[in-house]
Design a protein around this motif. Structure first.
Motif, short mmCIF file in Angstrom:
data_model
loop_
_atom_site.label_atom_id
_atom_site.label_comp_id
_atom_site.label_asym_id
_atom_site.label_seq_id
_atom_site.Cartn_x
_atom_site.Cartn_y
_atom_site.Cartn_z
N CYS A 1 1.63 2.09 -3.63
CA CYS A 1 0.48 2.33 -4.50
C CYS A 1 0.26 3.82 -4.75
O CYS A 1 0.26 4.63 -3.82
CB CYS A 1 -0.78 1.72 -3.88
SG CYS A 1 -2.26 1.96 -4.87
N GLU A 31 0.82 -1.21 0.00
CA GLU A 31 0.00 0.00 0.00
C GLU A 31 0.85 1.26 0.00
O GLU A 31 0.43 2.30 -0.52
CB GLU A 31 -0.95 0.00 1.19
CG GLU A 31 -2.01 -1.08 1.12
CD GLU A 31 -2.95 -1.06 2.31
OE1 GLU A 31 -2.89 -0.13 3.13
OE2 GLU A 31 -3.77 -1.99 2.41
N ILE A 82 -6.11 4.10 -2.73
CA ILE A 82 -5.07 3.10 -2.51
C ILE A 82 -5.67 1.70 -2.65
O ILE A 82 -6.81 1.44 -2.26
CB ILE A 82 -4.43 3.28 -1.11
CG1 ILE A 82 -3.75 4.65 -1.02
CG2 ILE A 82 -3.44 2.17 -0.80
CD1 ILE A 82 -2.65 4.90 -2.03
N GLN A 119 -10.26 -0.36 -4.48
CA GLN A 119 -9.57 0.84 -4.03
C GLN A 119 -10.32 1.46 -2.87
O GLN A 119 -11.55 1.43 -2.84
CB GLN A 119 -9.49 1.88 -5.15
CG GLN A 119 -8.55 1.50 -6.26
CD GLN A 119 -8.57 2.54 -7.37
OE1 GLN A 119 -9.52 2.57 -8.14
NE2 GLN A 119 -7.53 3.37 -7.45
#
Length: 66
Positions: free
Chosen positions: A10, A7, A32, A26
């Protein structure tokens, strides 16, 4: 196949969600990645591989031997 996501890497591009919506989502607040299924069915494997390949942040890791 075992899927993991980072994460912190991302950037919220969302390509993974478009390619494999059964495996990725997401967060609403920041886009994210959210991993929905770390052990996807074989039918999802090609889409998950493509999602990992096109991820601009290289936030998706695959273990093909799991």
């Amino acid at each position: 196949m075992k899927v993991s996501v980072d994460e912190d890497k991302c950037c919220g591009a969302g390509q993974c969600v478009l390619l494999a919506p059964a495996v990725f989502d997401q967060r609403d607040e920041d886009g994210i990645v959210v991993l929905l299924d770390a052990l996807p069915d074989e039918a999802e494997h090609a889409a998950v591989r493509e999602a990992a390949d096109v991820c601009p942040a290289a936030a998706i890791a695959l273990d093909e031997n799991a």
